[in-house]
Design an enzyme around this catalytic site. Structure first.
Site, PDB file in Angstrom:
ATOM      1  N   TYR A 130       0.848  -1.194   0.000  1.00 51.02           N
ATOM      2  CA  TYR A 130       0.000   0.000   0.000  1.00 51.02           C
ATOM      3  C   TYR A 130       0.886   1.248   0.000  1.00 51.02           C
ATOM      4  O   TYR A 130       2.078   1.176   0.310  1.00 51.02           O
ATOM      5  CB  TYR A 130      -0.956   0.019   1.205  1.00 51.02           C
ATOM      6  CG  TYR A 130      -0.287   0.244   2.535  1.00 51.02           C
ATOM      7  CD1 TYR A 130       0.063  -0.838   3.340  1.00 51.02           C
ATOM      8  CD2 TYR A 130      -0.013   1.534   3.008  1.00 51.02           C
ATOM      9  CE1 TYR A 130       0.678  -0.652   4.570  1.00 51.02           C
ATOM     10  CE2 TYR A 130       0.602   1.736   4.239  1.00 51.02           C
ATOM     11  CZ  TYR A 130       0.940   0.643   5.012  1.00 51.02           C
ATOM     12  OH  TYR A 130       1.558   0.827   6.222  1.00 51.02           O
ATOM     13  N   CYS A 131       0.231   2.360  -0.340  1.00 55.00           N
ATOM     14  CA  CYS A 131       0.955   3.616  -0.434  1.00 55.00           C
ATOM     15  C   CYS A 131       0.079   4.743   0.136  1.00 55.00           C
ATOM     16  O   CYS A 131      -0.672   4.507   1.063  1.00 55.00           O
ATOM     17  CB  CYS A 131       1.351   3.872  -1.874  1.00 55.00           C
ATOM     18  SG  CYS A 131       2.621   5.119  -2.053  1.00 55.00           S
ATOM     19  N   ARG A 132       0.164   5.911  -0.455  1.00 49.23           N
ATOM     20  CA  ARG A 132      -0.550   7.073   0.089  1.00 49.23           C
ATOM     21  C   ARG A 132      -2.036   7.056  -0.180  1.00 49.23           C
ATOM     22  O   ARG A 132      -2.814   7.649   0.547  1.00 49.23           O
ATOM     23  CB  ARG A 132       0.007   8.360  -0.538  1.00 49.23           C
ATOM     24  CG  ARG A 132       1.396   8.691  -0.062  1.00 49.23           C
ATOM     25  CD  ARG A 132       1.921   9.893  -0.824  1.00 49.23           C
ATOM     26  NE  ARG A 132       3.209  10.283  -0.289  1.00 49.23           N
ATOM     27  CZ  ARG A 132       4.210  10.695  -1.044  1.00 49.23           C
ATOM     28  NH1 ARG A 132       4.063  10.786  -2.352  1.00 49.23           N
ATOM     29  NH2 ARG A 132       5.357  11.037  -0.494  1.00 49.23           N
TER      30      ARG A 132
END
Lengths: 226, 226
Positions: free
Chosen positions: B182-184
Site C-alpha cells: 500500500y501507499c498514500r
DNA sequence: CTACTATTCAATAAACTTATTGAATAGTTG
DNA sequence: CAACTATTCAATAAGTTTATTGAATAGTAG
C-alpha cells in the site's frame, strides 16, 4: 528510469487536476444550491432558475459546468431539458463538504448559530430512531418541502404540510404524538420554523437529522406520490 | 413577512457561499496534492514544496488558502511552520471527491486505465479482510511510502520498503505468504509498481484498498515509529 | 547586534470565472 | 412554414485566481 519517474509525476498531477474539476464545480454557492434542489428531485431549467433566483441563461451555464464535472445528467422532453444528479454519491459529497464547512469554517458556525440554533438548539432525531418510531406509529412526520418535492419521494407516513398551511393542519394533529419535521437538508429554515410553531402550540416537536435526500440515500424506506 | 422571507433566502445563500469556500479550496490540483501529502503526516512548508515541486512561496500561498478554508492547521517550531489536516473528516472529503471523480469524470477513468489498471486490474484487498489476515500472520504487508510517512503511522506489522529497495528485500520475503502493498492512496503508482515487480518474481501480490490515511480513519489499528 | 534561515506578504501579469445580454438552436403548434 | 417556447451559446466587462518575484517578517545562531 528518469523519464519514467517524470511520467509518473505528470500522471499524478494530471489526476489531481481532474479531481480538481469536481472541486471547481463545488466552488460556487449558486451551483451548490442547484445541487441541493436536484437532490430533492429532477427539475427543469426554468424551474431551477425560478427557485434559485438566477436568470435562465445563468442557470443553464452553471448546469453546463455541473454536467462537465460529472455531477449532473440531463434528458430532453420536447422543449424542456430536465436535470438530475448523476448518482447518490453526489449527495454524500455534498453532505461531507457541508459537514467539513460546519466543523471548520467559523463563518458557517456563526451563521448557523445566528439563524438556526436560536430557533432549535435541540439535537435532531437520528434517522434510524425515527424509522423505529414511524414503524410503531409513535410520531407524526411532517414534510415541509414544496408538494412536487414531496411527490418525488418522502419518508413513509409523512404528511406534506407547507409552512403556510401548518396552522390549519394543527387541528388534525394528534397532540399526544411527538411531531417530527424535515425539509431539504440540515440547514433548511422551514424545518426549524415548523418546530418553533409546533412548540408554540404546546406540542412536542423535533427536527429530523439532515433532510430527505440523506434519508433516501441511507437506504431507508421511501414513499412516492401525493 | 416579506422581509422575513428575503432574510431567510439571504441567509441560505450566505450559507452556500460559505460552503463554497471549501469547494474553492479543492478546486486546484496542487492544493489537492498538498492535502494528500498532509493526510500521511504533518509536514513543514519546505518539505511540502520539495515533494510537490512547487516554489516555497507558491506552496505557502496554497497553504494559506487551505487554512482559510479550515482544511489545515499550523503550528510554529522555531523557524519552521508545520501544517496538518484539521481533522479526519478532511480525509473523508478527499476520498468522497476522488470517488465521485472516478465514477463520473471520463478523463479520470481514462487516466486510471492508462496508467494504473494496465498494471493491476485486480481488485485491491479490502481493509477488514487485510486486518484478519494480518492477525493470523497470513500476509506480508509492504508500505512503499517514504520512511518519514511510515514512521508517522502504518499498518501493524507492515515493513517499510521503498521501491528501490524492493529487489534486495525480496530475499527476506516468505514466498509462501501473499504480499500486500500500500501507499498514500488508491492512485499511487508505487503500490501498483510494487505489485507488478512482486508478481514478476512469481509471488502472490495484491494492493490494499485505498491508502494508509483511509485505513487509519476507518479506526483500524495503527503502529508508529520506525 | 548582525547575519542567516524559513516563511509570509504584496505587487504584478496572465489566465480564469461570473453574470449579463443578445443571438442562435432545437422542438412544437397551428 | 411562420411564430412561438425553452434552452444554450457567444461575446463582453468585471472580478477572481494563479504563479512569480522581490520585499518584509519572525526566529535563531554566533
Amino acid at each position: 528510469m528518469s523519464s519514467n519517474v517524470s511520467n509518473k509525476c505528470a500522471f499524478k498531477h494530471d489526476l489531481f487536476v481532474q479531481f480538481a474539476r469536481v472541486g471547481k464545480a463545488l466552488s460556487n454557492g449558486n451551483r451548490l444550491e442547484l445541487l441541493e434542489f436536484l437532490a430533492q428531485s429532477e427539475r427543469g431549467v426554468d424551474e431551477l432558475a425560478r427557485i434559485s433566483g438566477l436568470t435562465v441563461a445563468n442557470t443553464s451555464q452553471h448546469l453546463q459546468q455541473l454536467r462537465q464535472a460529472g455531477l449532473v445528467l440531463s434528458r430532453k422532453e420536447g422543449l424542456k431539458v430536465y436535470y438530475r444528479l448523476s448518482g447518490d454519491d453526489i449527495i454524500t459529497l455534498l453532505g461531507t463538504l457541508r459537514g467539513v464547512a460546519e466543523r471548520h469554517v467559523a463563518d458557517v458556525e456563526r451563521l448557523v448559530n445566528t439563524y438556526l440554533t436560536v430557533k432549535d438548539s435541540l439535537e435532531p432525531i437520528p434517522r434510524d430512531e425515527l424509522l423505529e418510531r414511524v414503524k410503531h406509529d409513535l410520531v407524526t412526520v411532517l414534510d415541509v418541502r414544496p408538494p412536487e418535492e414531496f411527490a418525488a419521494g418522502h419518508v413513509p407516513g409523512a404528511v406534506n404540510v407547507p409552512l403556510d398551511e401548518l396552522e390549519q393542519y394543527l387541528q388534525k394533529l394528534d397532540p399526544e404524538l411527538e411531531a417530527v419535521a424535515y425539509c431539504r437538508g440540515p440547514h433548511c429554515v422551514l424545518a426549524f420554523d415548523a418546530v418553533a410553531r409546533l412548540r408554540e402550540k404546546g406540542l412536542k416537536a423535533r427536527r429530523m437529522q439532515d433532510g430527505f435526500p440523506e434519508w433516501k440515500q441511507a437506504g431507508l424506506p421511501v414513499e412516492s406520490g401525493e
